[in-house]
Enzyme design. Structure first.
Site, PDB file in Angstrom:
ATOM      1  N   SER A  53      31.028  46.521  66.504  1.00 53.44           N
ATOM      2  CA  SER A  53      30.114  45.562  67.017  1.00 53.44           C
ATOM      3  C   SER A  53      28.796  46.360  67.701  1.00 53.44           C
ATOM      4  O   SER A  53      29.504  46.929  68.665  1.00 53.44           O
ATOM      5  CB  SER A  53      30.262  44.119  67.735  1.00 53.44           C
ATOM      6  OG  SER A  53      29.354  43.616  68.043  1.00 53.44           O
TER       7      SER A  53
ATOM      8  N   CYS B  31      39.087  22.759  44.726  1.00 51.88           N
ATOM      9  CA  CYS B  31      38.484  23.972  43.726  1.00 51.88           C
ATOM     10  C   CYS B  31      39.284  24.956  43.268  1.00 51.88           C
ATOM     11  O   CYS B  31      39.044  25.638  42.442  1.00 51.88           O
ATOM     12  CB  CYS B  31      36.991  23.847  44.152  1.00 51.88           C
ATOM     13  SG  CYS B  31      36.968  25.077  45.506  1.00 51.88           S
TER      14      CYS B  31
ATOM     15  N   ILE C 282      31.920  52.327  64.055  1.00 54.18           N
ATOM     16  CA  ILE C 282      30.773  51.468  63.916  1.00 54.18           C
ATOM     17  C   ILE C 282      31.440  50.086  64.244  1.00 54.18           C
ATOM     18  O   ILE C 282      31.669  49.356  63.439  1.00 54.18           O
ATOM     19  CB  ILE C 282      30.046  51.227  62.634  1.00 54.18           C
ATOM     20  CG1 ILE C 282      29.971  52.891  62.206  1.00 54.18           C
ATOM     21  CG2 ILE C 282      29.036  50.667  62.306  1.00 54.18           C
ATOM     22  CD1 ILE C 282      28.716  53.801  62.927  1.00 54.18           C
TER      23      ILE C 282
ATOM     24  N   CYS D 187      38.027  21.717  52.884  1.00 51.19           N
ATOM     25  CA  CYS D 187      39.346  21.269  52.157  1.00 51.19           C
ATOM     26  C   CYS D 187      39.746  22.870  51.764  1.00 51.19           C
ATOM     27  O   CYS D 187      40.896  22.864  51.420  1.00 51.19           O
ATOM     28  CB  CYS D 187      39.025  20.646  51.025  1.00 51.19           C
ATOM     29  SG  CYS D 187      38.972  21.441  49.341  1.00 51.19           S
TER      30      CYS D 187
ATOM     31  N   GLU E  83      36.398  52.352  47.427  1.00 49.63           N
ATOM     32  CA  GLU E  83      36.910  51.428  48.253  1.00 49.63           C
ATOM     33  C   GLU E  83      38.430  51.137  47.735  1.00 49.63           C
ATOM     34  O   GLU E  83      38.400  50.921  46.836  1.00 49.63           O
ATOM     35  CB  GLU E  83      35.876  50.285  48.147  1.00 49.63           C
ATOM     36  CG  GLU E  83      36.355  48.872  48.709  1.00 49.63           C
ATOM     37  CD  GLU E  83      36.850  48.881  50.187  1.00 49.63           C
ATOM     38  OE1 GLU E  83      36.099  49.563  50.831  1.00 49.63           O
ATOM     39  OE2 GLU E  83      38.053  48.576  50.412  1.00 49.63           O
TER      40      GLU E  83
ATOM     41  N   CYS F 163      32.750  20.495  48.473  1.00 49.93           N
ATOM     42  CA  CYS F 163      32.515  20.552  49.975  1.00 49.93           C
ATOM     43  C   CYS F 163      31.473  21.255  50.239  1.00 49.93           C
ATOM     44  O   CYS F 163      30.385  21.305  50.912  1.00 49.93           O
ATOM     45  CB  CYS F 163      33.502  21.348  50.813  1.00 49.93           C
ATOM     46  SG  CYS F 163      35.297  20.297  50.504  1.00 49.93           S
TER      47      CYS F 163
ATOM     48  N   HIS G 185      22.551  40.957  66.230  1.00 46.00           N
ATOM     49  CA  HIS G 185      22.395  40.992  67.520  1.00 46.00           C
ATOM     50  C   HIS G 185      20.899  41.374  68.016  1.00 46.00           C
ATOM     51  O   HIS G 185      20.507  42.151  66.824  1.00 46.00           O
ATOM     52  CB  HIS G 185      23.237  41.829  68.312  1.00 46.00           C
ATOM     53  CG  HIS G 185      24.872  40.941  68.292  1.00 46.00           C
ATOM     54  ND1 HIS G 185      24.993  39.993  69.185  1.00 46.00           N
ATOM     55  CD2 HIS G 185      26.075  41.112  67.408  1.00 46.00           C
ATOM     56  CE1 HIS G 185      26.320  39.525  68.657  1.00 46.00           C
ATOM     57  NE2 HIS G 185      26.883  40.187  67.862  1.00 46.00           N
TER      58      HIS G 185
END
Lengths: 122, 490, 434
Positions: free
Chosen positions: B341, B446, B339, B441, B35, B406, B53
């Site tokens: 949706s 954080c 590939i 936020c 990757e 949050c 879906h």
């Protein structure tokens, strides 16, 4: 005539200063400190410097500082450069003088917060 | 003596690559995923709405249609095995005029041919069950099998499962060439050296055609289609209970308003052709379009509710269908391309379909008896009961220290996300694994605390902690670096 | 889960919460517990290394950390328990002294529930983040709120960038612009969409003018550029429709974009507990003592509305803390809670009024109102209107949306409160230009 915003307190009075001599002709100040500010602003403006100083061996890497009285406005950046060269050792206590008589101004740089020595590990 | 295990390199760490890697570890093979980015799911997989879906939409008879429907049916079991959040929401398609009602009829026909169950809903039923839907609706169809996931969570869980079963992951490793020997692949050239391979699976998303071309395969092309999207504050997370969408268009599925598993609402997406392959910029026109159209479905939506906007680039093949086949030009190169949706929905089915394709092509795939389907369940304190959480904190106090206010994420969860297999290396990596910083936020509070934990655990100075990949460091140097000249003089 | 009881639970150990806790103890509350989710007390003050704090209360020009230190020392001396690293998860309103409120919190020491007749909400405020603006372009590192940058520089001790652009002219943005300049970074400018600065005039003067940082009013950042890190922004003038005028676009190379585009009272806990929230302020609807419409639940500080001065936050925190303690001790009868109220409503050129209402009762000091205007204006008359009457207050030379206005209630409005009214009254407050 000069239009100023008083920076002495958060009230932020809008001042109009006329003849600088003796601070006469200052309008808009809601307290005597504003008059004094306008006078000083027309002559030699001054500010309290605030910033940080590096700490070695502390729980935090920097400690917040200020000068204990105003210094010349034109010296603020120079003061910051001087403090960039300073490292103090933890622990640091609130009010501790970290640099006396900065730039020969007569003002001391003091810590505004305490920094404990670092605990081992994390 | 056992024959040498075939070595397989999978190019691309999106949902397709991760699902394939996991599927292949069911067999006696050696799998390496390469990757380019510093984390998985950094392309289209990580930048989509997370709707699983139902499969009513793709043209009957296409690979897309069949793999979408199968993939959808695999999700509940996969979620159970891998411990990711999955919720069946269903999809509701609204028609606002007689023409739309006619097109709903076409959808019912297509769904029947794809084997997808659909219900017809009257206006009254829509209004009763989705009171915020536009009251101008005339009729709707409802596909109950649609669901929702958090896409990076799915991809990371698939990858962790693959890693647990022996797959290797080489991150920040970009493919620069494919070695071909006598018409068959021999390995991949990467920015981190040559990796020999008996088989190469090309799951490189928007770059799949370029990777194939590097091997001398020019049999297909892929073009990018950008989709801009918006996330709304959790406070408005219950404006809809189902994934609500307009009638699909030729360009894509139409705009949707979707509840996410994290409790937010996702709006999107645009479908923009003619963009650069890695153009993930948002535009004011795109955001305007999203809000204008989302308000047609759910009129109460306000632009002020937005907490984030982003774009992903989907890979559209020249046939408009998924490509899952051995390269006609190069032996042992398997292309899994185009590939777009519903790729997230189809991914588990794409992976098993690819295995079938490989077997048919003569790849010897012996089952691996040691394959472990289940991952240890993740520790998510916000999903725990009070007593469960209390027990956890008693054992490890760091699970009682909330870092992200949050989303309610604790230090313990963040440390686990960094130290676990395929651990986070950046603030964004922590966010995708724990949701820290995903709230309203957006990491304002954080972010610095997460960075401090990363700094300690990874042993790098705080300012060098990355927000995302290389070049995204939190700062330019330690305190006073701009006054002292030079960086890192510490 | 551990369970305990207290008279008053305060949520948040910023200046408002610390003052409330001190005052609650000082008027006789027995157990007062302050829950603070951060690892240090003081709220945002520890990162506010600049001075300007304490002039009104202490007559001294203190830095934020010094002010926080004084308030923390006072709270501890009063006997309040200040619990750090302790995050309140939820508030379950009970309904009065006999049915106390419950607060559930988590800390490394475990989960706990504290039941208390009074709870003071003092969670402060947060900054409006980048994501809510949806600035077009790439999602790159180097875009952050001014407050995050302030924390990175002043507490974490790192430099976020070398060349910055500031979007929005709130006080935090102005103050951080000065910090960056003093730390040797370049600040290319502060860009503000409206025609006036969001922050206090003194901050425009001492943070921007003193350092030669330009302020561009009527401008905005229309786009951000860069691959991994910010490389530049496109700035534009803003048209009458408040959207960027593309023909005025220019590029500025920078590695940091700071946002100072608004502060929002932090009230998720209040909302989830069903405490009524004002759409004008984003904070709980409270009376002159900080009492919300939920029995036993009080609020103060920036959680109610965003204040200009910490000194005022402390004063209001003390009032709320004392009232909360009296409620817990049964000294304020139920009569007042059920009695009639005078509500204040935002009228012309008024963005918000606080308190949202006063309770009609005897022997109370009538409060002053805090309000903010929507637009700047000169020679303004505050006008109070109610069913069947109106009056005006003394003229104001000018009003500025960046500064809170404090008005004393005119004698006519006080009379209305004291008259024998048996129903709620609504008074609309307007700022009218002559």
């Amino acid at each position: 005539m000069a239009d100023l915003v008083c920076v002495i307190c958060p009230g932020g009075c809008r001042l109009s200063a006329g003849d600088a001599i003796g601070g006469r002709g200052v309008a808009g100040a809601r307290c005597p400190r504003g008059m004094e500010f306008a006078r000083s602003e027309m002559g030699a403006p001054s500010r309290v410097f605030t910033g940080t100083v590096r700490v070695s061996g502390g729980a935090l890497p920097v400690v917040p500082v200020r000068t204990n009285k105003p210094i010349g406005r034109g010296l603020l950046s120079e003061c910051s450069r001087v403090l960039a060269g300073l490292t103090v050792s933890a622990p640091v206590g609130t009010g501790q003088v970290l640099l006396p008589d900065v730039l020969g101004t007569g003002a001391d740089v003091i810590a505004t917060c305490s920094v404990e020595a670092a605990r081992r590990g994390c | 003596m056992q024959p040498r295990k075939p070595s397989i390199v999978v190019v691309g760490g999106g949902v397709t690559g991760a699902a394939i890697a996991r599927e292949l570890t069911r067999y006696r093979v050696s799998v390496t995923v390469v990757e380019r980015e510093d984390d998985l799911a950094r392309g289209a997989s990580g930048a989509c709405g997370g709707v699983i879906h139902s499969g009513f939409d793709p043209a009957p008879g296409t690979l897309k249609a069949s793999l979408n429907v199968i993939g959808n049916s695999l999700y509940p079991k996969l979620a159970d095995e891998l411990g990711f959040a999955y919720r069946r929401t269903g999809t509701l398609i609204l028609a606002f005029d007689p023409d739309g009602v006619t097109r709903l009829e076409e959808i019912r026909g297509r769904a029947a041919r794809n084997g997808v169950e659909l219900e017809t809903w009257t206006r009254d039923r829509v209004i009763a069950l989705e009171p915020n839907a536009n009251p101008g609706v005339l009729q709707a169809v409802f596909a109950p099998s649609a669901g929702a996931v958090f896409p990076p969570e799915v991809v990371l869980a698939l990858a962790r499962s693959a890693a647990l079963n022996g797959a290797r992951f080489e991150l920040e490793t970009e493919v620069t060439g494919i070695a071909v020997n006598r018409g068959a692949v021999a390995g991949v050239e990467t920015t981190r050296g040559f990796i020999p391979a008996d088989i190469v699976v090309n799951a490189a998303g928007v770059d799949a055609a370029a990777v194939a071309a590097a091997a001398g395969d020019h049999t297909f092309s892929v073009r990018p289609r950008k989709g801009q999207q918006v996330i709304l504050d959790k406070r408005y997370g219950s404006i809809v209970a189902r994934h609500i969408m307009t009638l699909p268009t030729r360009m894509g599925k139409g705009i949707g308003v979707a509840p996410t598993v994290g409790g937010n609402i996702h709006l999107g997406s645009t479908a923009e052709d003619g963009v650069e392959p890695h153009d993930v910029t948002t535009t004011s026109a795109g955001l305007d379009w999203i809000f204008e159209n989302a308000k047609k479905l759910v009129p109460c939506i306000e632009r002020d509710w937005m907490i984030a906007s982003f774009a992903g680039v989907r890979a559209i093949s020249d046939t408009d269908d998924f490509i899952v086949r051995e390269s006609p030009a190069v032996e042992r190169l398997f292309n899994v391309a185009g590939i777009q949706s519903p790729g997230l929905s189809a991914a588990p089915a794409i992976a098993s379909h690819l295995v079938g394709v490989m077997v048919k092509a003569g790849v010897p795939l012996e089952p691996e008896p040691g394959f472990r389907a289940f991952l240890d369940p993740p520790i998510v304190t916000s999903r725990m009961s009070t007593s469960e959480w209390a027990r956890l904190v008693a054992g490890d106090p760091s699970f009682g220290r909330i870092v992200c206010r949050c989303e309610g994420v604790t230090e313990g969860e963040i440390v686990r996300a960094i130290e676990g297999p395929l651990g986070a290396r950046s603030i964004e990596g922590v966010k995708r694994r724990t949701r820290a910083g995903m709230g309203r936020c957006q990491g304002g509070f954080c972010g610095p605390r997460v960075a401090a934990i990363l700094s300690r655990r990874l042993g790098v100075p705080l300012w060098k902690v990355r927000r995302r990949g290389a070049g995204s460091e939190l700062g330019v140097g330690p305190a006073k670096c701009c006054l002292r000249g030079g960086v890192g003089a510490r | 889960m551990r369970r305990s009881r207290a008279d008053v639970v305060v949520i948040g150990a910023g200046p408002a919460g610390l003052a409330a806790a001190s005052a609650a103890r000082e008027v006789g509350a027995r157990r007062v517990v302050v829950l603070e989710r951060d690892e240090r007390a003081g709220g945002i003050l520890p990162q506010c290394v600049h001075t300007g704090f304490g002039l009104r209360r202490y007559g001294r020009d203190l830095a934020g950390p010094e002010y926080a230190g004084l308030e923390l020392a006072r709270a501890l001396k009063s006997g309040a328990e200040v619990r750090l690293d302790c995050c309140a998860l939820r508030l379950e309103p009970g309904g009065g002294v006999r049915r106390p409120n419950a607060v559930v919190a988590v800390s490394p020491a475990g989960l706990e529930e504290i039941r208390a007749p009074s709870v003071v909400l003092a969670m402060g405020c947060r900054e409006r983040p980048a994501g809510s603006l949806g600035i077009p372009g790439s999602r790159v590192a180097g875009v952050m709120t001014a407050g995050t940058a302030q924390r990175l520089i002043n507490i974490a001790g790192i430099m976020p960038g070398r060349k910055a652009v500031v979007l929005g002219s709130g006080d935090v943005g102005l103050i951080v612009a000065r910090r960056l300049a003093l730390e040797g970074a370049t600040v290319a400018g502060v860009f503000e969409a409206v025609a006036w600065a969001g922050g206090l005039p003194r901050n425009v003067s001492q943070c921007l003018c003193d350092f030669g940082i330009p302020l561009f009013l009527g401008h905005t950042v229309a786009e951000v550029h860069g691959r991994a890190r910010l490389e530049g922004v496109t700035v534009c003038e803003v048209g009458r429709d408040m959207r960027p005028v593309r023909s005025t676009a220019r590029e500025i190379a920078c590695d940091t974009l700071l946002l100072s585009v608004g502060l929002i009272p932090e009230n998720e806990l209040s909302r989830e507990a069903g405490v009524p929230i004002s759409p004008a302020t984003g904070g709980p609807l409270v009376d002159e003592c900080g009492a919300s419409l939920t029995p036993g639940v009080y609020a103060c500080g920036n959680a109610v509305y965003v204040h200009d001065f910490v000194d005022d936050v402390t004063t209001e925190g003390e009032i709320a803390g004392a009232a909360a303690a009296r409620f817990a001790l049964g000294e304020s009868g139920d009569r007042r809670r059920d009695g009639c109220k005078m509500f204040f409503r935002e009228g012309r050129n008024v963005r918000f009024v606080s308190p949202a209402f006063v309770r009609l009762g005897r022997g109370r000091a009538w409060p002053s109102l805090a309000l903010r205007s929507r637009r700047p204006a000169a020679n303004v008359t505050p006008v109070f209107r109610w069913e069947g009457g109106q009056c005006s207050g003394p003229d104001l030379e000018f009003v500025n949306p960046g500064e809170t206005i404090r008005l004393n209630l005119p004698v006519e409005v006080r009379g209305l409160i004291e008259s024998d009214t048996r129903r709620d009254v609504t008074v609309e407050v307007s700022l009218e230009s002559q």
